[in-house]
Enzyme design. Structure first.
Site, PDB file in Angstrom:
ATOM      1  N   LYS A  63       0.812  -1.196   0.000  1.00 34.12           N
ATOM      2  CA  LYS A  63       0.000   0.000   0.000  1.00 34.12           C
ATOM      3  C   LYS A  63       0.860   1.266   0.000  1.00 34.12           C
ATOM      4  CE  LYS A  63      -3.098  -2.411   3.170  1.00 34.12           C
ATOM      5  NZ  LYS A  63      -3.555  -2.446   4.586  1.00 34.12           N
ATOM      6  N   GLY A  64       2.120   1.096   0.385  1.00 40.00           N
ATOM      7  CA  GLY A  64       2.966   2.263   0.641  1.00 40.00           C
ATOM      8  C   GLY A  64       3.067   3.258  -0.505  1.00 40.00           C
ATOM      9  N   ASP A 120       7.596   3.761  -3.124  1.00 40.29           N
ATOM     10  CA  ASP A 120       7.671   4.783  -2.088  1.00 40.29           C
ATOM     11  C   ASP A 120       9.049   4.804  -1.440  1.00 40.29           C
ATOM     12  OD1 ASP A 120       6.891   2.210  -1.310  1.00 40.29           O
ATOM     13  OD2 ASP A 120       6.117   2.885   0.613  1.00 40.29           O
ATOM     14  N   ASP A 123      14.444   0.221   0.965  1.00 41.59           N
ATOM     15  CA  ASP A 123      15.065   0.033   2.270  1.00 41.59           C
ATOM     16  C   ASP A 123      16.248  -0.912   2.062  1.00 41.59           C
ATOM     17  OD1 ASP A 123      15.390  -0.542   5.086  1.00 41.59           O
ATOM     18  OD2 ASP A 123      13.348   0.180   5.362  1.00 41.59           O
ATOM     19  N   ASP A 179       3.701   3.335   6.734  1.00 40.04           N
ATOM     20  CA  ASP A 179       2.951   3.106   7.974  1.00 40.04           C
ATOM     21  C   ASP A 179       3.809   2.576   9.111  1.00 40.04           C
ATOM     22  OD1 ASP A 179       3.325   0.468   6.764  1.00 40.04           O
ATOM     23  OD2 ASP A 179       1.941  -0.248   8.310  1.00 40.04           O
ATOM     24  N   ARG A 185      -0.187   6.554   7.452  1.00 39.77           N
ATOM     25  CA  ARG A 185      -0.003   6.614   5.994  1.00 39.77           C
ATOM     26  C   ARG A 185      -0.501   7.933   5.404  1.00 39.77           C
ATOM     27  NH1 ARG A 185       1.261   1.374   4.042  1.00 39.77           N
ATOM     28  NH2 ARG A 185       0.291  -0.338   5.162  1.00 39.77           N
TER      29      ARG A 185
HETATM   30  C1  PRP Z   1       7.624  -1.310   2.039  1.00 37.10           C
HETATM   31  C2  PRP Z   1       7.759  -0.426   0.802  1.00 37.10           C
HETATM   32  C3  PRP Z   1       8.562  -1.244  -0.154  1.00 37.10           C
HETATM   33  C4  PRP Z   1       9.362  -2.165   0.744  1.00 37.10           C
HETATM   34  C5  PRP Z   1      10.773  -1.733   0.769  1.00 37.10           C
HETATM   35  O1  PRP Z   1       6.470  -2.069   1.946  1.00 37.10           O
HETATM   36  O2  PRP Z   1       6.506  -0.080   0.270  1.00 37.10           O
HETATM   37  O3  PRP Z   1       7.755  -1.982  -1.039  1.00 37.10           O
HETATM   38  O4  PRP Z   1       8.815  -2.089   2.062  1.00 37.10           O
HETATM   39  O5  PRP Z   1      11.551  -2.519   1.617  1.00 37.10           O
HETATM   40  P1  PRP Z   1      12.854  -3.288   1.141  1.00 37.10           P
HETATM   41  O6  PRP Z   1      13.621  -2.377   0.246  1.00 37.10           O
HETATM   42  O7  PRP Z   1      13.594  -3.538   2.433  1.00 37.10           O
HETATM   43  O8  PRP Z   1      12.462  -4.549   0.483  1.00 37.10           O
HETATM   44  P2  PRP Z   1       5.836  -2.914   3.158  1.00 37.10           P
HETATM   45  O9  PRP Z   1       6.241  -4.347   3.010  1.00 37.10           O
HETATM   46  O10 PRP Z   1       6.153  -2.247   4.453  1.00 37.10           O
HETATM   47  O11 PRP Z   1       4.265  -2.886   2.861  1.00 37.10           O
HETATM   48  P3  PRP Z   1       3.259  -1.631   2.716  1.00 37.10           P
HETATM   49  O12 PRP Z   1       3.696  -0.894   1.464  1.00 37.10           O
HETATM   50  O13 PRP Z   1       1.895  -2.236   2.557  1.00 37.10           O
HETATM   51  O14 PRP Z   1       3.381  -0.779   3.937  1.00 37.10           O
END
Ligand code: PRP
Length: 200
Positions: A63-64, A120, A123, A179, A185
Protein backbone atom coordinates in the site's frame (compact mmCIF):
# COMPACT_ATOMS: atom_id res chain seq x y z
CA UNK A 1 -18.18 20.08 28.24
CA UNK A 2 -20.20 16.99 29.07
CA UNK A 3 -18.29 13.76 29.55
CA UNK A 4 -17.99 11.80 26.34
CA UNK A 5 -18.60 14.82 24.14
CA UNK A 6 -16.06 15.25 21.39
CA UNK A 7 -14.65 18.73 21.06
CA UNK A 8 -15.42 19.09 17.38
CA UNK A 9 -13.97 22.59 17.17
CA UNK A 10 -10.60 21.35 18.41
CA UNK A 11 -10.72 18.31 16.14
CA UNK A 12 -11.51 20.43 13.14
CA UNK A 13 -8.70 22.85 13.98
CA UNK A 14 -6.22 19.97 14.26
CA UNK A 15 -7.26 18.51 10.94
CA UNK A 16 -7.05 21.90 9.25
CA UNK A 17 -3.53 22.39 10.57
CA UNK A 18 -2.52 18.81 9.72
CA UNK A 19 -1.40 18.11 13.28
CA UNK A 20 -3.68 15.20 14.15
CA UNK A 21 -0.70 12.98 14.97
CA UNK A 22 1.53 15.80 16.17
CA UNK A 23 2.07 14.26 19.60
CA UNK A 24 3.54 11.10 18.02
CA UNK A 25 6.00 12.78 15.67
CA UNK A 26 9.62 13.18 16.74
CA UNK A 27 10.74 15.10 13.67
CA UNK A 28 9.85 15.65 10.04
CA UNK A 29 12.45 14.31 7.57
CA UNK A 30 10.82 15.50 4.34
CA UNK A 31 8.19 18.25 4.40
CA UNK A 32 4.98 18.36 2.36
CA UNK A 33 6.42 21.20 0.29
CA UNK A 34 9.65 19.31 -0.42
CA UNK A 35 7.64 16.26 -1.52
CA UNK A 36 5.55 18.40 -3.88
CA UNK A 37 8.62 19.98 -5.45
CA UNK A 38 10.42 16.65 -5.81
CA UNK A 39 7.42 14.87 -7.33
CA UNK A 40 7.16 17.65 -9.92
CA UNK A 41 10.90 17.45 -10.64
CA UNK A 42 10.88 13.64 -11.01
CA UNK A 43 7.77 13.79 -13.21
CA UNK A 44 9.43 16.36 -15.46
CA UNK A 45 12.54 14.21 -15.90
CA UNK A 46 10.52 11.07 -16.61
CA UNK A 47 8.12 12.85 -18.97
CA UNK A 48 11.05 14.21 -21.00
CA UNK A 49 12.49 10.70 -21.38
CA UNK A 50 9.18 9.08 -22.38
CA UNK A 51 7.67 11.85 -24.53
CA UNK A 52 8.30 9.86 -27.73
CA UNK A 53 7.22 6.46 -26.35
CA UNK A 54 3.83 4.82 -26.59
CA UNK A 55 2.07 2.82 -23.91
CA UNK A 56 3.65 3.92 -20.65
CA UNK A 57 2.52 1.75 -17.76
CA UNK A 58 3.06 2.69 -14.12
CA UNK A 59 3.18 -0.18 -11.64
CA UNK A 60 2.94 0.53 -7.92
CA UNK A 61 3.04 -1.86 -5.01
CA UNK A 62 0.35 -1.55 -2.38
CA UNK A 63 0.00 0.00 0.00
CA UNK A 64 2.97 2.26 0.64
CA UNK A 65 3.29 3.63 -2.89
CA UNK A 66 -0.33 4.76 -3.20
CA UNK A 67 0.25 8.44 -2.36
CA UNK A 68 3.32 8.72 -4.54
CA UNK A 69 1.59 6.91 -7.42
CA UNK A 70 -1.40 9.28 -7.22
CA UNK A 71 0.71 12.44 -7.21
CA UNK A 72 3.41 11.26 -9.62
CA UNK A 73 0.95 9.99 -12.25
CA UNK A 74 -0.95 13.28 -12.20
CA UNK A 75 2.25 15.33 -12.40
CA UNK A 76 3.55 13.42 -15.45
CA UNK A 77 1.32 15.06 -18.00
CA UNK A 78 1.53 12.01 -20.28
CA UNK A 79 -1.11 9.38 -21.03
CA UNK A 80 -0.39 6.47 -18.68
CA UNK A 81 -2.09 3.35 -17.40
CA UNK A 82 -1.94 2.40 -13.74
CA UNK A 83 -1.37 -1.07 -12.38
CA UNK A 84 -1.17 -2.19 -8.78
CA UNK A 85 0.41 -5.24 -7.23
CA UNK A 86 0.30 -6.42 -3.66
CA UNK A 87 3.14 -8.49 -2.27
CA UNK A 88 4.02 -9.79 1.12
CA UNK A 89 7.26 -10.83 2.70
CA UNK A 90 6.84 -14.02 4.68
CA UNK A 91 6.20 -13.39 8.36
CA UNK A 92 6.34 -10.21 10.40
CA UNK A 93 9.43 -8.16 9.98
CA UNK A 94 11.18 -5.00 10.93
CA UNK A 95 13.51 -5.51 7.98
CA UNK A 96 12.81 -7.29 4.73
CA UNK A 97 13.53 -11.00 4.40
CA UNK A 98 13.68 -10.90 0.64
CA UNK A 99 11.17 -13.70 0.22
CA UNK A 100 8.19 -12.31 -1.62
CA UNK A 101 4.71 -13.73 -2.13
CA UNK A 102 2.31 -12.19 -4.63
CA UNK A 103 -1.04 -11.31 -3.05
CA UNK A 104 -2.34 -9.41 -6.05
CA UNK A 105 -0.79 -9.81 -9.46
CA UNK A 106 -0.82 -7.49 -12.47
CA UNK A 107 -4.23 -7.34 -14.18
CA UNK A 108 -2.80 -7.35 -17.68
CA UNK A 109 -0.03 -8.51 -19.93
CA UNK A 110 2.90 -6.07 -19.85
CA UNK A 111 4.79 -7.59 -22.79
CA UNK A 112 6.07 -4.86 -25.09
CA UNK A 113 5.10 -2.08 -22.68
CA UNK A 114 7.34 0.60 -21.22
CA UNK A 115 7.02 -0.01 -17.50
CA UNK A 116 7.93 2.28 -14.64
CA UNK A 117 7.87 0.77 -11.18
CA UNK A 118 6.75 3.43 -8.75
CA UNK A 119 8.14 2.80 -5.26
CA UNK A 120 7.67 4.78 -2.09
CA UNK A 121 10.85 3.57 -0.39
CA UNK A 122 13.87 1.39 -1.03
CA UNK A 123 15.06 0.03 2.27
CA UNK A 124 17.09 -3.18 1.93
CA UNK A 125 16.28 -3.22 -1.78
CA UNK A 126 15.17 -6.87 -1.56
CA UNK A 127 11.55 -6.25 -2.53
CA UNK A 128 12.61 -4.12 -5.47
CA UNK A 129 15.22 -6.61 -6.61
CA UNK A 130 12.62 -9.38 -6.65
CA UNK A 131 10.03 -7.19 -8.38
CA UNK A 132 12.44 -6.15 -11.12
CA UNK A 133 13.21 -9.78 -11.92
CA UNK A 134 9.50 -10.58 -11.88
CA UNK A 135 8.54 -7.70 -14.20
CA UNK A 136 11.47 -8.34 -16.56
CA UNK A 137 10.38 -11.98 -16.92
CA UNK A 138 7.10 -10.67 -18.42
CA UNK A 139 9.00 -9.26 -21.45
CA UNK A 140 8.26 -5.54 -21.21
CA UNK A 141 9.89 -3.18 -23.75
CA UNK A 142 11.69 -1.53 -20.82
CA UNK A 143 11.57 -1.30 -17.03
CA UNK A 144 12.80 1.61 -14.95
CA UNK A 145 12.31 2.51 -11.30
CA UNK A 146 11.25 5.77 -9.73
CA UNK A 147 11.54 5.81 -5.95
CA UNK A 148 10.63 8.73 -3.74
CA UNK A 149 12.85 7.64 -0.84
CA UNK A 150 15.98 5.53 -0.53
CA UNK A 151 18.03 4.49 2.49
CA UNK A 152 21.55 4.01 1.13
CA UNK A 153 22.90 2.68 4.45
CA UNK A 154 20.23 -0.03 4.67
CA UNK A 155 20.62 -1.45 1.18
CA UNK A 156 21.61 -5.12 1.07
CA UNK A 157 21.47 -5.60 -2.69
CA UNK A 158 22.45 -3.35 -5.55
CA UNK A 159 19.45 -2.37 -7.64
CA UNK A 160 19.44 -0.06 -10.63
CA UNK A 161 17.21 2.88 -9.76
CA UNK A 162 17.11 5.58 -12.41
CA UNK A 163 15.05 8.18 -10.58
CA UNK A 164 15.40 8.80 -6.83
CA UNK A 165 13.72 11.54 -4.84
CA UNK A 166 15.53 11.68 -1.51
CA UNK A 167 18.28 9.69 0.16
CA UNK A 168 17.36 9.51 3.83
CA UNK A 169 19.07 8.15 6.98
CA UNK A 170 18.51 4.55 8.05
CA UNK A 171 15.66 5.28 10.44
CA UNK A 172 12.10 3.99 10.56
CA UNK A 173 9.92 6.58 8.83
CA UNK A 174 6.18 7.02 8.40
CA UNK A 175 3.86 9.22 6.38
CA UNK A 176 3.06 9.83 2.72
CA UNK A 177 2.02 6.20 2.35
CA UNK A 178 4.43 4.66 4.86
CA UNK A 179 2.95 3.11 7.97
CA UNK A 180 3.66 1.88 11.44
CA UNK A 181 1.10 -0.82 12.28
CA UNK A 182 -1.08 0.52 9.42
CA UNK A 183 -1.22 4.03 10.89
CA UNK A 184 0.25 7.36 9.73
CA UNK A 185 0.00 6.61 5.99
CA UNK A 186 -2.17 9.68 5.43
CA UNK A 187 0.33 12.18 6.82
CA UNK A 188 1.36 14.61 4.07
CA UNK A 189 5.04 14.53 5.15
CA UNK A 190 7.66 11.88 5.98
CA UNK A 191 8.65 11.72 9.63
CA UNK A 192 10.28 9.76 12.43
CA UNK A 193 8.05 8.71 15.32
CA UNK A 194 8.81 9.23 18.98
CA UNK A 195 10.33 6.09 20.57
CA UNK A 196 7.42 5.78 23.03
CA UNK A 197 4.99 5.16 20.15
CA UNK A 198 6.61 1.74 19.62
CA UNK A 199 6.25 0.86 23.32
CA UNK A 200 2.47 1.34 23.42
C1 PRP B 1 7.62 -1.31 2.04
C2 PRP B 1 7.76 -0.43 0.80
C3 PRP B 1 8.56 -1.24 -0.15
C4 PRP B 1 9.36 -2.17 0.74
C5 PRP B 1 10.77 -1.73 0.77
O1 PRP B 1 6.47 -2.07 1.95
O2 PRP B 1 6.51 -0.08 0.27
O3 PRP B 1 7.75 -1.98 -1.04
O4 PRP B 1 8.81 -2.09 2.06
O5 PRP B 1 11.55 -2.52 1.62
P1 PRP B 1 12.85 -3.29 1.14
O6 PRP B 1 13.62 -2.38 0.25
O7 PRP B 1 13.59 -3.54 2.43
O8 PRP B 1 12.46 -4.55 0.48
P2 PRP B 1 5.84 -2.91 3.16
O9 PRP B 1 6.24 -4.35 3.01
O10 PRP B 1 6.15 -2.25 4.45
O11 PRP B 1 4.27 -2.89 2.86
P3 PRP B 1 3.26 -1.63 2.72
O12 PRP B 1 3.70 -0.89 1.46
O13 PRP B 1 1.90 -2.24 2.56
O14 PRP B 1 3.38 -0.78 3.94
Amino acid sequence: MAEGTVDMAEKTANVEEGVWYAGDIDRVIVTEEEIKEKVAELAKRVAANYADKEGLLLVAVLKGAVMFMADFSRALGLPVELEFMAVSSYGQRATSSGTVRILKDLDRNIAGRHVILVEDIIDSGLTLSWLLKYLSSRNPASVEVVALLRKPEAMKVKVPVRYVGFDIPDEFVVGYGLDYAERYRELPYVAVLKPEVYRR
